[in-house]
Write a protein that holds these residues in place. Structure first.
Motif, PDB file in Angstrom:
ATOM      1  N   HIS A 177     -36.719 -26.836  -5.730  1.00 54.48           N
ATOM      2  CA  HIS A 177     -36.596 -25.385  -5.813  1.00 54.48           C
ATOM      3  C   HIS A 177     -35.232 -24.902  -5.325  1.00 54.48           C
ATOM      4  CE1 HIS A 177     -37.993 -26.261  -1.727  1.00 54.48           C
ATOM      5  NE2 HIS A 177     -37.423 -25.128  -1.349  1.00 54.48           N
ATOM      6  N   LYS A 178     -34.479 -25.779  -4.677  1.00 57.45           N
ATOM      7  CA  LYS A 178     -33.135 -25.435  -4.218  1.00 57.45           C
ATOM      8  C   LYS A 178     -32.058 -25.812  -5.241  1.00 57.45           C
ATOM      9  CE  LYS A 178     -34.193 -25.794   0.725  1.00 57.45           C
ATOM     10  NZ  LYS A 178     -33.834 -26.449   2.021  1.00 57.45           N
ATOM     11  N   ALA A 179     -32.463 -26.178  -6.414  1.00 62.06           N
ATOM     12  CA  ALA A 179     -31.502 -26.547  -7.458  1.00 62.06           C
ATOM     13  C   ALA A 179     -30.534 -25.397  -7.703  1.00 62.06           C
ATOM     14  CB  ALA A 179     -32.245 -26.885  -8.744  1.00 62.06           C
ATOM     15  N   ALA A 180     -29.245 -25.751  -7.880  1.00 62.56           N
ATOM     16  CA  ALA A 180     -28.228 -24.716  -8.059  1.00 62.56           C
ATOM     17  C   ALA A 180     -27.003 -25.293  -8.737  1.00 62.56           C
ATOM     18  CB  ALA A 180     -27.836 -24.124  -6.703  1.00 62.56           C
ATOM     19  N   VAL A 181     -26.264 -24.435  -9.423  1.00 61.46           N
ATOM     20  CA  VAL A 181     -24.986 -24.835 -10.009  1.00 61.46           C
ATOM     21  C   VAL A 181     -23.982 -25.052  -8.882  1.00 61.46           C
ATOM     22  CG1 VAL A 181     -23.080 -24.120 -11.494  1.00 61.46           C
ATOM     23  CG2 VAL A 181     -25.432 -23.600 -12.158  1.00 61.46           C
ATOM     24  N   VAL A 182     -23.321 -26.215  -8.889  1.00 61.73           N
ATOM     25  CA  VAL A 182     -22.345 -26.526  -7.843  1.00 61.73           C
ATOM     26  C   VAL A 182     -20.921 -26.607  -8.391  1.00 61.73           C
ATOM     27  CG1 VAL A 182     -23.998 -27.689  -6.339  1.00 61.73           C
ATOM     28  CG2 VAL A 182     -22.775 -29.011  -8.089  1.00 61.73           C
ATOM     29  N   GLY A 183     -20.772 -26.400  -9.690  1.00 65.25           N
ATOM     30  CA  GLY A 183     -19.419 -26.428 -10.234  1.00 65.25           C
ATOM     31  C   GLY A 183     -19.401 -26.234 -11.733  1.00 65.25           C
ATOM     32  N   PHE A 184     -18.217 -25.880 -12.229  1.00 65.64           N
ATOM     33  CA  PHE A 184     -17.987 -25.771 -13.669  1.00 65.64           C
ATOM     34  C   PHE A 184     -16.639 -26.416 -13.957  1.00 65.64           C
ATOM     35  CE2 PHE A 184     -16.609 -23.848 -17.634  1.00 65.64           C
ATOM     36  CZ  PHE A 184     -17.759 -23.872 -18.394  1.00 65.64           C
ATOM     37  N   VAL A 196     -27.093 -32.733 -12.829  1.00 63.34           N
ATOM     38  CA  VAL A 196     -27.358 -32.437 -14.230  1.00 63.34           C
ATOM     39  C   VAL A 196     -26.087 -31.869 -14.855  1.00 63.34           C
ATOM     40  CG1 VAL A 196     -28.856 -31.248 -15.865  1.00 63.34           C
ATOM     41  CG2 VAL A 196     -29.746 -31.867 -13.596  1.00 63.34           C
ATOM     42  N   TYR A 197     -25.564 -32.565 -15.862  1.00 59.81           N
ATOM     43  CA  TYR A 197     -24.432 -32.058 -16.630  1.00 59.81           C
ATOM     44  C   TYR A 197     -24.994 -31.247 -17.803  1.00 59.81           C
ATOM     45  CZ  TYR A 197     -21.271 -35.328 -14.209  1.00 59.81           C
ATOM     46  OH  TYR A 197     -20.536 -36.013 -13.266  1.00 59.81           O
ATOM     47  N   VAL A 198     -24.671 -29.981 -17.834  1.00 57.11           N
ATOM     48  CA  VAL A 198     -25.211 -29.075 -18.838  1.00 57.11           C
ATOM     49  C   VAL A 198     -24.173 -28.816 -19.926  1.00 57.11           C
ATOM     50  CG1 VAL A 198     -26.134 -26.772 -19.283  1.00 57.11           C
ATOM     51  CG2 VAL A 198     -26.754 -27.989 -17.176  1.00 57.11           C
ATOM     52  N   SER A 211     -28.293 -23.957 -22.093  1.00 64.08           N
ATOM     53  CA  SER A 211     -28.230 -25.420 -22.042  1.00 64.08           C
ATOM     54  C   SER A 211     -28.706 -25.955 -23.387  1.00 64.08           C
ATOM     55  CB  SER A 211     -29.108 -25.967 -20.914  1.00 64.08           C
ATOM     56  OG  SER A 211     -29.152 -27.383 -20.962  1.00 64.08           O
ATOM     57  N   HIS A 212     -27.738 -26.367 -24.215  1.00 62.74           N
ATOM     58  CA  HIS A 212     -28.120 -26.946 -25.500  1.00 62.74           C
ATOM     59  C   HIS A 212     -28.665 -28.352 -25.275  1.00 62.74           C
ATOM     60  CE1 HIS A 212     -28.141 -26.923 -29.851  1.00 62.74           C
ATOM     61  NE2 HIS A 212     -27.616 -28.135 -29.850  1.00 62.74           N
ATOM     62  N   THR A 213     -27.934 -29.139 -24.498  1.00 61.84           N
ATOM     63  CA  THR A 213     -28.403 -30.447 -24.057  1.00 61.84           C
ATOM     64  C   THR A 213     -28.047 -30.599 -22.587  1.00 61.84           C
ATOM     65  OG1 THR A 213     -26.373 -31.652 -24.560  1.00 61.84           O
ATOM     66  CG2 THR A 213     -27.986 -31.433 -26.348  1.00 61.84           C
ATOM     67  N   HIS A 214     -28.518 -31.675 -21.984  1.00 66.61           N
ATOM     68  CA  HIS A 214     -28.153 -31.964 -20.596  1.00 66.61           C
ATOM     69  C   HIS A 214     -28.186 -33.470 -20.389  1.00 66.61           C
ATOM     70  CE1 HIS A 214     -32.588 -31.982 -20.321  1.00 66.61           C
ATOM     71  NE2 HIS A 214     -32.372 -32.926 -19.424  1.00 66.61           N
ATOM     72  N   THR A 215     -27.522 -33.910 -19.327  1.00 60.10           N
ATOM     73  CA  THR A 215     -27.434 -35.335 -19.003  1.00 60.10           C
ATOM     74  C   THR A 215     -27.618 -35.501 -17.505  1.00 60.10           C
ATOM     75  OG1 THR A 215     -25.860 -35.639 -20.807  1.00 60.10           O
ATOM     76  CG2 THR A 215     -25.977 -37.382 -19.153  1.00 60.10           C
ATOM     77  N   GLY A 249     -15.730 -25.987 -20.453  1.00 61.52           N
ATOM     78  CA  GLY A 249     -16.186 -27.005 -19.510  1.00 61.52           C
ATOM     79  C   GLY A 249     -17.691 -27.166 -19.564  1.00 61.52           C
ATOM     80  N   ILE A 250     -18.251 -27.722 -18.492  1.00 56.14           N
ATOM     81  CA  ILE A 250     -19.695 -27.933 -18.386  1.00 56.14           C
ATOM     82  C   ILE A 250     -20.178 -27.425 -17.032  1.00 56.14           C
ATOM     83  CG2 ILE A 250     -19.741 -29.929 -19.933  1.00 56.14           C
ATOM     84  CD1 ILE A 250     -19.780 -31.736 -17.442  1.00 56.14           C
ATOM     85  N   SER A 251     -21.414 -27.003 -16.985  1.00 57.98           N
ATOM     86  CA  SER A 251     -22.034 -26.642 -15.707  1.00 57.98           C
ATOM     87  C   SER A 251     -22.594 -27.900 -15.057  1.00 57.98           C
ATOM     88  CB  SER A 251     -23.166 -25.636 -15.920  1.00 57.98           C
ATOM     89  OG  SER A 251     -22.684 -24.428 -16.456  1.00 57.98           O
ATOM     90  N   VAL A 252     -22.422 -28.012 -13.748  1.00 56.41           N
ATOM     91  CA  VAL A 252     -22.991 -29.124 -12.988  1.00 56.41           C
ATOM     92  C   VAL A 252     -24.027 -28.556 -12.024  1.00 56.41           C
ATOM     93  CG1 VAL A 252     -22.551 -31.024 -11.402  1.00 56.41           C
ATOM     94  CG2 VAL A 252     -20.847 -30.438 -13.146  1.00 56.41           C
ATOM     95  N   ILE A 253     -25.260 -29.020 -12.159  1.00 56.77           N
ATOM     96  CA  ILE A 253     -26.356 -28.582 -11.295  1.00 56.77           C
ATOM     97  C   ILE A 253     -26.718 -29.714 -10.343  1.00 56.77           C
ATOM     98  CG2 ILE A 253     -28.779 -27.835 -11.228  1.00 56.77           C
ATOM     99  CD1 ILE A 253     -28.424 -26.741 -14.040  1.00 56.77           C
TER     100      ILE A 253
END
Length: 500
Positions: free
Chosen positions: A242-249, A210-212, A196-200, A230-234
Motif C-alpha cells: 500500500h506504500k507503493a509510489a513513483v520514485v523517479g522518471f 516497476v518500470y512503466v 501504463s500501457h505495459t510494465h516490467t 522517459g519511464i515512470s519507476v514505481i
C-alpha cells in the motif's frame, strides 16, 4: 467451429505468396460480467475490405493456401492439447504471467487465473472484473501487477470512462495480493504519467521495482504532458504494498524543445512512429541489462541502479521498422530481438505487398562489453506463410525456449498464429514449427489471434484475443532439452537466467 485436432498440412511451400477507497476487486464466479470498458478497451471495429480481397481470401481457403475460417492447422511437431474459451470476461485477451501451477491471463475487462497443474485440462480458479486497457499483467511473490492505459473516473475496479482532458481522470498501475489465488485482493493503486500501457518488474528481496511504459502525450491532457521522453519507476515494498509510489522518471531521450530527443518520426522519417515514450521494456537482471522498444527507437541500457537506468546504446531503423514494440534477449545476452508492430496490431501486414522485412523481427547482436556495448543489426525474421487481407497479423509477444547452446523462441503473430523459430545464426533465422487458425472472417478485417505465446515448464501457452487460452506442446529434438528446465515464476519481460 474450432477444430482442436486438425493437422492438415498447408499445400503450398513455406514462403510462397498467395498475393484506497473502492479498492475492492469484483470476484466473478458465475453470470455475465457488467464491465464498463473504455472505448479504447475494446478491439478495433471490423474494417471493410474490398470485394477482391474477400474473393482472394475465399479462393485461398478453397485451394488450401490458408486454413478455413476458424480451422486449425499446425506443423507436425506441434500438438494442440487444450483451449479454454473466454468466459465472463468478454473483453480482449492480452498478456500472460506464470507462477508455480498457475497461469495469469490479462483481459481488457480484468484478469483470469488458471490452474495448469494438468496442462491438458486447465481449470479456472478466479476471474476478476477490473476494466481498463490493456491490463498488462505480471506477478512476483504474493503480488500481481496490472496496467491501466485508458482514462478512468477513478482507480477502483468499478470506474467508468472519463476523458483524459479532465484532471481528475486516473490511469496507472494496480496491485493485487494473490496469496489466496481464489480471492485476489486489490491493495494499491499508483497513478503514472500517461497511464501504463505495459510494465516490467525488476524484483529484489524487499521491493519490486516497476518500470512503466507509456506514450502519446498531449498538451490537452493534464496528466500526460509532452515531452514524455522517459519511464515512470514505481517502488513497491513487498511487506507494505500500500506504500507503493513513483520514485523517479528517468529521461531516456534527452533533448531540447517540447518533443524531447527521440525519433522525430514524420516528415523527417516517413512511416515511422515519433518517439514519445516506450512501448515495452525487457530486463535481464542477471546481467543488469534492459532493452527498450520505444516507438521509433530501440535502446540498450544498464539497470545496475534500478531507480536510475542508464542508456548504453540506441538504434533506429527508418526503412523497415514503423513501431518498435517489444524486445527479447537471448540467454547469453549477446543478442536482442526487437519486434516491429507495423499497423498497431490491427492491420493485415503478413502479405506479399508488405513483404518479409516490415512488421517483422529485427535481430541485433550486442557487440562489446559494459557501457561500450553496441547494438548491431544482423537480419529480419517474419513468418513464411502469407495470411489473408482479412487477418490482422504482425510480430508480437514471445519468449525464449531454454535450450543450451541454441537461440530458440516462440512468438505470437496475432492471426498469423504462433511461430517457433531459431536465431542461433543471427544472419539466418529459420522457423521450425507453427500453429495457426484460419481467418475469423472472410468479409471484414476482424482483429483477433494470439496476443502472447510463451514457453513455460514444457508447454507453450497462448492468450488468443478472441478464442481464449490455448495450450500447445512441441515435440522436436531441437527443443526437447527445454523440458528439463522448470521455473517457479515467469514474467517474460523479466527474463530469468534459465540455467542458474
Amino acid at each position: 467451429m474450432i477444430l482442436l485436432n486438425v493437422s492438415r498440412t498447408r499445400r503450398r511451400r513455406l514462403g510462397v505468396a498467395a498475393a484506497a477507497g473502492g479498492l475492492l476487486a469484483a470476484l466473478l464466479t458465475a453470470g455475465p460480467a457488467a464491465a464498463i470498458p473504455d472505448p479504447g478497451d475494446s478491439p478495433a471495429a471490423p474494417k471493410d475490405v474490398s470485394r477482391s480481397d474477400q474473393a482472394e481470401a475465399r479462393a485461398a481457403i478453397k485451394s488450401g493456401d490458408i486454413p478455413g475460417q476458424d480451422e486449425i492447422v499446425h506443423s507436425a511437431n506441434i500438438t494442440h492439447v487444450a483451449n479454454i474459451p473466454k468466459d465472463v470476461l468478454s473483453g480482449t485477451n492480452s498478456d500472460l504471467a506464470f507462477q508455480g501451477k498457475y497461469a495469469f491471463a490479462g483481459n481488457y475487462d480484468g484478469f483470469r487465473i488458471f490452474d495448469i497443474s494438468n496442462p491438458k485440462k486447465p481449470k479456472t480458479v478466479a476471474q476478476v472484473l477490473c476494466p481498463g486497457s490493456q491490463n498488462d499483467i505480471s506477478v512476483s511473490g504474493n503480488l500481481l501487477f496490472l496496467s491501466t492505459d485508458s482514462s478512468r473516473s477513478d482507480s477502483s475496479c468499478n470506474s467508468t470512462t472519463q476523458p483524459a482532458t479532465e484532471k481528475s481522470s486516473w490511469e496507472g498501475m494496480k496491485v493485487f495480493d494473490i496469496s489466496d489465488k481464489r480471492n485476489p485482493r486489490y491493495v494499491a493503486a499508483v497513478e503514472t504519467a500517461c497511464g501504463s500501457h505495459t510494465h516490467t518488474l525488476v524484483p529484489d528481496r524487499k521491493n519490486v521495482y516497476v518500470y512503466v511504459s507509456s506514450y502519446s502525450p498531449n498538451a490537452a491532457y493534464p496528466d500526460c504532458q509532452p515531452p514524455h521522453d522517459g519511464i515512470s519507476v514505481i517502488k513497491v515494498p513487498r511487506k507494505a504494498p500500500h506504500k507503493a509510489a513513483v520514485v523517479g522518471f528517468p529521461v531516456l531521450f534527452p533533448g531540447e524543445g517540447p518533443d524531447g530527443g527521440g525519433n522525430p518520426g514524420a516528415p523527417t522519417n516517413p512511416g515511422v512512429s515519433k518517439t514519445t515514450g516506450c512501448h515495452d521494456i525487457t530486463v535481464l537482471p542477471s546481467k543488469d541489462l534492459a532493452a527498450g522498444a520505444c516507438m521509433g527507437d530501440g535502446i540498450l541500457f544498464s539497470i545496475k541502479n534500478p531507480e536510475r537506468p542508464k542508456v548504453i546504446d540506441r538504434v533506429q531503423d527508418n526503412v523497415n521498422f514503423a513501431f518498435w514494440h517489444s524486445a527479447t534477449f537471448n540467454q547469453r545476452a549477446d543478442k536482442v530481438v526487437f519486434t516491429d508492430e507495423l499497423g498497431g496490431g490491427g492491420a493485415a501486414t503478413c502479405n506479399a505487398e508488405i513483404g518479409p522485412n516490415r512488421g517483422a523481427d529485427g535481430i541485433y547482436d550486442i557487440v562489446g562489453k559494459g557501457d561500450r556495448s553496441k547494438l548491431v543489426f544482423r537480419s529480419y525474421f517474419k513468418i513464411p506463410r502469407h495470411q489473408a487481407d482479412t487477418e490482422n497479423c504482425v510480430a508480437h509477444n514471445g519468449s525464449l525456449i531454454p535450450v543450451r547452446g541454441r537461440d530458440l523462441m516462440v512468438q505470437a503473430w496475432y492471426q498469423g498464429g504462433i511461430s517457433v523459430w531459431d536465431f542461433t545464426n543471427s544472419k539466418k533465422p529459420e522457423e521450425i514449427a507453427y500453429f495457426e487458425r484460419g481467418p475469423l472472417s472472410t468479409d471484414q478485417l476482424v482483429t483477433g489471434g494470439s496476443w502472447s505465446a510463451y514457453y513455460y515448464n514444457g508447454y507453450i501457452y497462448s492468450n488468443d484475443m478472441a478464442k481464449g487460452f490455448d495450450v500447445l506442446r512441441i515435440d522436436d529434438k531441437r527443443t526437447d532439452q527445454a523440458r528439463k528446465v522448470h521455473m517457479k515464476e515467469l514474467n517474460v519481460q523479466t527474463q530469468p537466467d534459465y540455467f542458474d
